[in-house]
Scaffold this motif. Sequence first.
Motif, PDB file in Angstrom:
ATOM      1  N   VAL A 267       0.848  -1.185   0.000  1.00  0.00           N
ATOM      2  CA  VAL A 267       0.000   0.000   0.000  1.00  0.00           C
ATOM      3  C   VAL A 267       0.883   1.234   0.000  1.00  0.00           C
ATOM      4  N   PHE A 268       0.608   2.176  -0.901  1.00  0.00           N
ATOM      5  CA  PHE A 268       1.413   3.387  -1.033  1.00  0.00           C
ATOM      6  C   PHE A 268       0.605   4.612  -0.601  1.00  0.00           C
ATOM      7  N   ASN A 269       1.293   5.504   0.077  1.00  0.00           N
ATOM      8  CA  ASN A 269       0.775   6.827   0.452  1.00  0.00           C
ATOM      9  C   ASN A 269      -0.393   6.795   1.424  1.00  0.00           C
ATOM     10  N   LYS A 270      -0.548   5.704   2.123  1.00  0.00           N
ATOM     11  CA  LYS A 270      -1.450   5.605   3.264  1.00  0.00           C
ATOM     12  C   LYS A 270      -2.884   6.069   3.002  1.00  0.00           C
ATOM     13  N   PRO A 271      -3.619   5.321   2.208  1.00  0.00           N
ATOM     14  CA  PRO A 271      -5.066   5.536   2.208  1.00  0.00           C
ATOM     15  C   PRO A 271      -5.613   5.156   3.585  1.00  0.00           C
ATOM     16  N   THR A 272      -6.823   5.525   3.877  1.00  0.00           N
ATOM     17  CA  THR A 272      -7.362   5.294   5.221  1.00  0.00           C
ATOM     18  C   THR A 272      -7.811   3.849   5.379  1.00  0.00           C
ATOM     19  N   ARG A 273      -7.242   3.204   6.391  1.00  0.00           N
ATOM     20  CA  ARG A 273      -7.634   1.839   6.730  1.00  0.00           C
ATOM     21  C   ARG A 273      -8.498   1.863   7.988  1.00  0.00           C
ATOM     22  N   GLY A 274      -9.050   0.717   8.344  1.00  0.00           N
ATOM     23  CA  GLY A 274      -9.946   0.659   9.495  1.00  0.00           C
ATOM     24  C   GLY A 274     -11.256   1.371   9.225  1.00  0.00           C
ATOM     25  N   VAL A 275     -11.723   1.313   7.965  1.00  0.00           N
ATOM     26  CA  VAL A 275     -12.981   1.980   7.603  1.00  0.00           C
ATOM     27  C   VAL A 275     -14.052   0.930   7.324  1.00  0.00           C
ATOM     28  N   THR A 276     -15.298   1.332   7.473  1.00  0.00           N
ATOM     29  CA  THR A 276     -16.413   0.408   7.314  1.00  0.00           C
ATOM     30  C   THR A 276     -16.516  -0.095   5.879  1.00  0.00           C
ATOM     31  N   GLY A 277     -16.838  -1.374   5.756  1.00  0.00           N
ATOM     32  CA  GLY A 277     -16.978  -1.999   4.453  1.00  0.00           C
ATOM     33  C   GLY A 277     -18.419  -2.048   3.995  1.00  0.00           C
ATOM     34  N   ARG A 278     -18.639  -2.697   2.877  1.00  0.00           N
ATOM     35  CA  ARG A 278     -19.977  -2.743   2.262  1.00  0.00           C
ATOM     36  C   ARG A 278     -20.935  -3.562   3.109  1.00  0.00           C
ATOM     37  N   ASN A 279     -20.428  -4.381   4.056  1.00  0.00           N
ATOM     38  CA  ASN A 279     -21.293  -5.230   4.868  1.00  0.00           C
ATOM     39  C   ASN A 279     -21.354  -4.786   6.325  1.00  0.00           C
ATOM     40  N   TRP A 280     -20.961  -3.537   6.607  1.00  0.00           N
ATOM     41  CA  TRP A 280     -20.967  -3.056   7.995  1.00  0.00           C
ATOM     42  C   TRP A 280     -22.396  -2.999   8.532  1.00  0.00           C
TER      43      TRP A 280
END
Length: 727
Positions: A267-280
Amino acid sequence: MKVVGYADKLSVEPGAAITFMVSSEPGRFSAQLVRLIHGDTNPAGPGYKDVNISSTLDGEYDGGEQKLRPGSFIRTPTSAALDEARDFTLQMWICPTLPTKAVQTMLSKGNGDGFALRLENGRLTLRLGSASVSVDQVVRANQWYFVSAVYESNSGSVRLSLDPSKGATLGLGGHSEETIEANSSLGAGDVLIAAENTPDGEIDNFYNGKVDAPKIFARVLSDDELSALRNDGDSAPTDAVASWDFSQGINTWSVVDAAGNGHDGEVFNKPTRGVTGRNWTGQELAWKHAPHEYGAIHFHDDDLSDAGWSPSFEWEVPKDFKSGVYAVRLTSGDHEDYVPFYVVPPLGRPSAKIAILLPVFSYLAYANEQMLGPTGVYSGQLPGYPRQAQDKYVVDTGLRSLYDRHTDGSGVCYSSWLRPIVNMRPKYDMPFLDLGEGSPHQFNADLHLIDWLEEKGLEYDIITDLELHHEGVSRLNDYRVVSTASHNEYWSEAMLDAGEAYVNGGGRFMYLSGNGMYWVTALDEATGTGVEIRRSGPAQRCWDAAPGEATLSSSGEPGGLWRFRGRAPQRWLGVGSIAEGGGVGRPYDRQAASFDSRAAFIFEGIGDDEQIGAFPCLVNSWGAAGFEICQTNPLIGTPEHTMVLASAKDFDTNDWAVFSEEFQLSAIWDGEIRADMVLTEYPNGGAVFGVGSIAWCGSLSHNSYDNNVSRLTENVFRGFASEDLPK
């Protein structure tokens, strides 16, 4: 800025090496090592001061322009199965956040000769070689879609599907089926997620939004198989060549190929992780409790964690080098930049009784702040901005701080030092302070204290948040006295643990700050080169984490204010944040506790009725209590034996704003705006002295350092440095 740079380290010990990256548009440039003393150019103060230090890095260097290339994406290696495939199916879930951007690529392979699954003006499009197929429906922002692209090479048939998630409004989906000229290859090279390689070798067309569960099959999937994938059915095909599961390794910058075929990605340039997915489902609010519901990554076209510039020169710090605040001064013609860094002594080998704790986590939080509004563009409320060269550079390059928003309006939650931080500079004024053209804040304001220490001949070492976070109380125990500078706002749990252990073990801590120990902050342990926050809960804040996304991806801990995790700064410092204001502060008036024999050493040479700090200040124009202030509050932790030595009151409520959490929880606030000066004693001779004001250090140099703020501060430093506290 025609000359600008950064270093691979913020702090460095003697004997270690530090590398500098420089962009010099004019070409050749000069480098000179300086020790920084006073960075504020305000003529009302001492003026700019530094000391040239002869070193092996001094000299001229060949250079050239190095550009910033923002945009987050994932690169995964190719394989024979991908390279040799003629038929394929691409499938993923997407939640676009900026569909109006012209071209955004979600999944690609090749350099214009392979495939790219894109949004083109909001329409799902598959580009295959020189051909392309699109659906008519334009996607909506913040809507989850199941998307698929199926290609059958013999016939040249392409089927595209855009299906909204369950429960979505009717009419959001779209489908297209066309025949194109047969293509013989998926393209050479790696697979990219959220971007694509362009024919000229650049990575571009960055996607804004979330991606969840992307897959590549090396065959044609039927409509029934796609339906099973969409519904997570038991009959869903499992023979994907690549199947990326972003719910694994959320605290890392790598992604896992759950198909087990070796297509794990970087993963490059740190997109935001720990975010809600389509099944949250909303039943869990933290990714670590339900990682399978957090299988998404939120990409942005302005993410930048590592500028990736080529090194310009390296310098090994001599083993006998003095601890201090240093910078490499870069010049080319009339162009100038400073790249600060901090030389810290090795653990267990202090050179002084006093340590100044510089808040580099806070520097990172404010790094390149440009007051971006909800749409990710400058909100325009500051006349004349951008005025300084640094601010123009920030605006022109699109750099962002943790106080800004991305181009899609979401909050920026990661900040790294592997990029130019042009407001962490001497001679720089924060333009948002009410002093006409601005005044120093953070780094440049902290040099007010460094200058004063030099003037008073007090020997000190420099340490930073990094040493405190990594080494804990053992680093503080090297010193009799540890003092903050003007604004130590962003602290990690390890830092809080160390601070509290230090004072309980007999250490003396000076809190010469305002609005300190406020936001929950994590060091990104996966890279060690930046910090993360999540703004949430009752707090004075500029953006809100999305529902379910207030948990830090780096550490898995709840974000927001330390206060709402039971660790209000009042609990150990005695004071905590209450309000912020404009250009005019207030002086302190002595309170009854200041006449206690235990506090006599603090007020030596100060009259009984003498107001403290009733004079001009380099940070907020007037008054030692200003900008942001702190006060006691027993209901959220101020120890009952805390001595309130002096208080600043009667702030102009037309110019001062109480922090929003106080209004929301007014039942535990006494309704008065105050800055309280406190002394709290701890076991084994430990103590905390606090002033609760960002403006305090900006008052030290008034009247050529001959003033009662200077006198009182010196009394505390010398008294705290003694073996036993004066009685």
